[in-house]
Design a protein around this motif. Structure first.
Motif, PDB file in Angstrom:
ATOM      1  N   GLU A 151       0.880  -1.081   0.123  1.00 57.77           N
ATOM      2  CA  GLU A 151      -0.048  -0.156  -0.039  1.00 57.77           C
ATOM      3  C   GLU A 151       0.883   1.256   0.086  1.00 57.77           C
ATOM      4  OE1 GLU A 151      -4.038  -0.644   2.451  1.00 57.77           O
ATOM      5  OE2 GLU A 151      -2.148  -1.438   3.372  1.00 57.77           O
ATOM      6  N   GLU A 154       2.250   1.695  -3.472  1.00 59.58           N
ATOM      7  CA  GLU A 154       1.311   2.104  -4.253  1.00 59.58           C
ATOM      8  C   GLU A 154       0.897   3.501  -4.053  1.00 59.58           C
ATOM      9  OE1 GLU A 154      -2.072  -0.528  -3.451  1.00 59.58           O
ATOM     10  OE2 GLU A 154      -1.333  -2.069  -5.013  1.00 59.58           O
ATOM     11  N   ALA A 155       1.060   3.986  -2.732  1.00 56.50           N
ATOM     12  CA  ALA A 155       0.724   5.414  -2.298  1.00 56.50           C
ATOM     13  C   ALA A 155       1.944   6.334  -2.927  1.00 56.50           C
ATOM     14  CB  ALA A 155       0.885   5.679  -0.935  1.00 56.50           C
ATOM     15  N   ALA A 157       3.633   5.758  -5.784  1.00 58.35           N
ATOM     16  CA  ALA A 157       3.266   5.833  -7.224  1.00 58.35           C
ATOM     17  C   ALA A 157       2.141   6.730  -7.550  1.00 58.35           C
ATOM     18  CB  ALA A 157       3.082   4.595  -7.724  1.00 58.35           C
ATOM     19  N   ASN A 158       1.171   6.770  -6.599  1.00 59.37           N
ATOM     20  CA  ASN A 158      -0.005   7.529  -6.819  1.00 59.37           C
ATOM     21  C   ASN A 158       0.058   9.085  -6.278  1.00 59.37           C
ATOM     22  OD1 ASN A 158      -1.105   5.181  -8.084  1.00 59.37           O
ATOM     23  ND2 ASN A 158      -2.139   4.554  -6.345  1.00 59.37           N
ATOM     24  N   GLU A 160       0.156   9.943  -3.329  1.00 56.40           N
ATOM     25  CA  GLU A 160      -0.867  10.220  -2.096  1.00 56.40           C
ATOM     26  C   GLU A 160      -0.112  10.889  -0.885  1.00 56.40           C
ATOM     27  OE1 GLU A 160      -2.514   6.552  -0.792  1.00 56.40           O
ATOM     28  OE2 GLU A 160      -3.148   6.057  -2.940  1.00 56.40           O
TER      29      GLU A 160
END
Length: 408
Positions: A151, A154-155, A157-158, A160
């Motif tokens: 997670e 992904e954060a 990469a995104n 966040e």
């Protein structure tokens, strides 16, 4: 405020009738009507079993059950939460008992040598009232959600993860000298994730370099934007101990400052004692190169570890950040105030800029002002602010803060 003090219930515990009467008279002079007394710890426990009491004044030297035993019993039985500790013994002993009481979960309002002075009592009771108000107004802390390394990956990469910035102001004049960048992560489903959760996660799973570089680029983007508005102030950023082992970090940082048109002299990297607990030579090499390139180095959380004095001789620092644990309530703890004063004096002799962090009350601010600390950071002046909110605060909130301080 005295009218608020008058609503408190207080128990005075002392084996000396004269001292008990004296303390009760001080309370009465402040308007307190709900007053109780006990000649020893055993009698005090009987009073506490029979009624609710806001604050207990505890003398340490008593027969049958002394003050140390009473404090431990109160904590274990959760009879009261707030105490004022008194003794004719030396301040080191009294402060040590205060530390014990806090470790047991009690709220220590002050540790004083006898005789108890009226101003000390009033300040302690006002502190109790203020802390109750603060607890009532504080938002409920979010439950720490479990997150995985996937997670977090992904954060990153995104996009966040973001930053909030807490102002660092001059103690005199409240001039904005810098901001500290603080990592923030709002998970789409789980809400706010504490840095205390995701930063150790990144360190454990080999993502700390990626996280650091991601957030540094974001911080530099904001700094360049502020410079375009004509705002030039220092940017402080926390470096993980693992980042100091990254042999490419210094060269990468130098290129980053060139790309964003930022002077290294306007950037401070904060490192904690943990930074020197691993590969010492590698950490010192990185810090020395950063200093040679013109960056500033700050020793963070000073006052929380065991090798702090040794740190000062090892780290090529320009700044010393004094931890909240040394600052908060130093006015009520003479021994702590002495340590704080000597820390400030030592830093000045070493030509280090001093920063008091975690300043949360007017009392904290007053004592660092008296001791000649250079910069201040904490919720008393401003919470961490997201970039847009920071600009609004600089335009209007800062001048309002100065006016409020001038009126005090």
């Amino acid at each position: 405020m005295k009218s608020v003090i008058s609503e408190l219930s207080i128990l005075v515990t002392d084996d000396s009738l004269t001292q008990r009467q004296y303390a009760k008279e001080l309370c009465s002079d402040l308007g307190v009507k709900d007053l109780h007394d006990a000649a020893n710890g055993a009698d005090a426990l009987k009073v506490l079993e029979a009624r609710s009491v806001d604050v207990v004044l505890v003398d340490l030297e008593m027969p049958i059950m002394d003050g140390v035993e009473l404090i431990r019993s109160m904590a274990q039985k959760k009879m009261t939460s707030s105490v004022i500790i008194l003794s004719a013994k030396d301040p080191i002993l009294i402060a040590s008992v205060g530390t014990m009481a806090e470790a047991d979960g009690l709220h220590v309002l002050g540790t004083f040598q006898k005789p108890l002075l009226p101003d000390a009592l009033e300040c302690s009771l006002l502190r109790f009232i203020q802390d109750i108000k603060n607890q009532a107004s504080e938002p409920k802390a979010p439950v720490e959600n479990e997150v995985t390394a996937l997670e977090l990956s992904e954060a990153l990469a995104n996009g966040e993860l973001t930053l909030a910035f807490q102002p660092k102001l001059t103690v005199h004049g409240l001039m904005l000298k810098g901001v500290e960048a603080l990592a923030r992560w709002r998970h789409p489903q789980k809400g706010a994730i504490s840095p205390g959760v995701f930063i150790p996660l990144a360190e454990r799973h080999g993502m700390i370099d990626a996280l650091t570089r991601n957030l540094l680029q974001l911080a530099f983007e904001h700094k360049r934007s502020w410079q375009n508005y004509g705002l030039r102030f220092n940017l402080a950023f926390n470096l993980s101990p693992l980042s100091l082992a990254d042999s490419d970090m210094v060269d990468w940082l130098c290129k980053l400052t060139e790309d964003y048109g930022i002077s290294p002299s306007e950037v401070t990297f904060e490192v904690t004692e943990n930074a020197l607990l691993g590969e010492l030579a590698s950490a010192i090499r990185t810090l020395a190169r950063l200093r040679l390139k013109g960056f500033h180095i700050s020793i963070d959380d000073y006052g929380t570890g065991f090798a702090n004095a040794q740190q000062l001789s090892r780290v090529p620092a320009t700044e010393l950040k004094i931890d909240r644990s040394l600052v908060h309530r130093a006015a009520a703890r003479p021994q702590q105030r002495t340590i704080l004063a000597s820390t400030v004096d030592l830093a000045k002799k070493l030509n280090l800029t001093t920063v008091a962090e975690g300043v949360e009350t007017e009392e904290d601010f007053r004592i660092i002002t008296d001791l000649g600390v250079d910069l201040v950071q904490g919720y008393y002046l401003s919470k961490p602010l997201f970039p847009d909110d920071l600009l609004v605060w600089i335009k209007s909130g800062l001048s309002q803060l100065r006016r409020q301080q001038e009126q005090k």
